[in-house]
Design a protein around this motif. Structure first.
Motif, short mmCIF file in Angstrom:
data_model
loop_
_atom_site.label_atom_id
_atom_site.label_comp_id
_atom_site.label_asym_id
_atom_site.label_seq_id
_atom_site.Cartn_x
_atom_site.Cartn_y
_atom_site.Cartn_z
N GLU A 19 0.87 -1.17 0.00
CA GLU A 19 0.00 0.00 0.00
C GLU A 19 0.91 1.22 0.00
OE1 GLU A 19 -3.31 2.14 -0.35
OE2 GLU A 19 -3.32 -0.02 -0.25
N ILE A 20 0.86 1.98 -1.06
CA ILE A 20 1.73 3.15 -1.18
C ILE A 20 1.22 4.28 -0.32
CG2 ILE A 20 1.85 5.01 -2.86
CD1 ILE A 20 3.76 3.50 -4.25
N TYR A 21 2.11 4.92 0.36
CA TYR A 21 1.76 6.09 1.16
C TYR A 21 2.68 7.21 0.71
CZ TYR A 21 0.76 9.06 5.10
OH TYR A 21 0.38 10.11 5.88
N GLY A 22 2.17 8.09 -0.08
CA GLY A 22 2.98 9.18 -0.59
C GLY A 22 3.83 8.75 -1.77
N SER A 23 4.68 9.65 -2.21
CA SER A 23 5.53 9.40 -3.37
C SER A 23 6.78 8.61 -2.98
CB SER A 23 5.95 10.74 -3.99
OG SER A 23 6.92 10.52 -4.98
N LEU A 24 7.21 7.74 -3.85
CA LEU A 24 8.44 6.99 -3.63
C LEU A 24 9.65 7.68 -4.28
CD1 LEU A 24 7.26 3.32 -4.17
CD2 LEU A 24 7.77 4.47 -2.03
N ALA A 25 9.45 8.87 -4.85
CA ALA A 25 10.53 9.55 -5.56
C ALA A 25 11.77 9.73 -4.69
CB ALA A 25 10.05 10.89 -6.09
N ARG A 26 11.59 10.18 -3.46
CA ARG A 26 12.73 10.40 -2.57
C ARG A 26 13.44 9.08 -2.27
NH1 ARG A 26 11.65 12.83 3.17
NH2 ARG A 26 9.80 13.41 2.01
N SER A 27 12.69 8.02 -2.06
CA SER A 27 13.29 6.72 -1.76
C SER A 27 14.09 6.18 -2.93
CB SER A 27 12.19 5.72 -1.41
OG SER A 27 11.49 6.15 -0.28
N LEU A 28 13.64 6.44 -4.14
CA LEU A 28 14.31 5.91 -5.32
C LEU A 28 15.68 6.55 -5.55
CD1 LEU A 28 11.25 5.60 -7.71
CD2 LEU A 28 12.46 3.75 -6.54
#
Length: 103
Positions: A77-86
């Protein structure tokens, strides 16, 4: 088989036959992989209907003797953007500020 409704049927608000329909996802994956079962499947999950359907579909294939096992299933379940994690090194999802009301 005795089971609690929330584990055997869709949750309130879901279509009564949704899990049965989602079993076809497992059949498609199995067919497209040439009769093989993947080790893992990650399923986007809200109410869990898709996850339950994919599991039941692979269980059907095992029960029919067409597959030897079911895959390991992950509910995501995604919570927010994963951009920073990537862009970060490592294998952890970066914390994000909530951008919606959960109340």
């Amino acid at each position: 088989m005795v089971c609690h409704f929330s584990f055997c049927g869709p949750v309130i608000g879901s279509h009564p036959v949704s899990i049965e329909g989602y079993k076809t996802i497992a059949y498609e994956i199995f067919e497209q992989l040439g009769g093989k079962v993947p080790e893992w499947i990650v399923v986007p999950t809200a109410y869990g209907d898709v996850l339950a359907g994919v599991f039941r579909g692979f269980k059907d294939l095992v029960d029919l003797g067409l597959a030897a096992k079911t895959p390991k299933l992950v509910a995501a379940e995604i919570y927010g953007s994963l951009a920073r994690s990537l862009v970060q090194a490592g294998d952890r999802v970066a914390s994000v500020e909530r951008d919606h009301d959960t109340g």
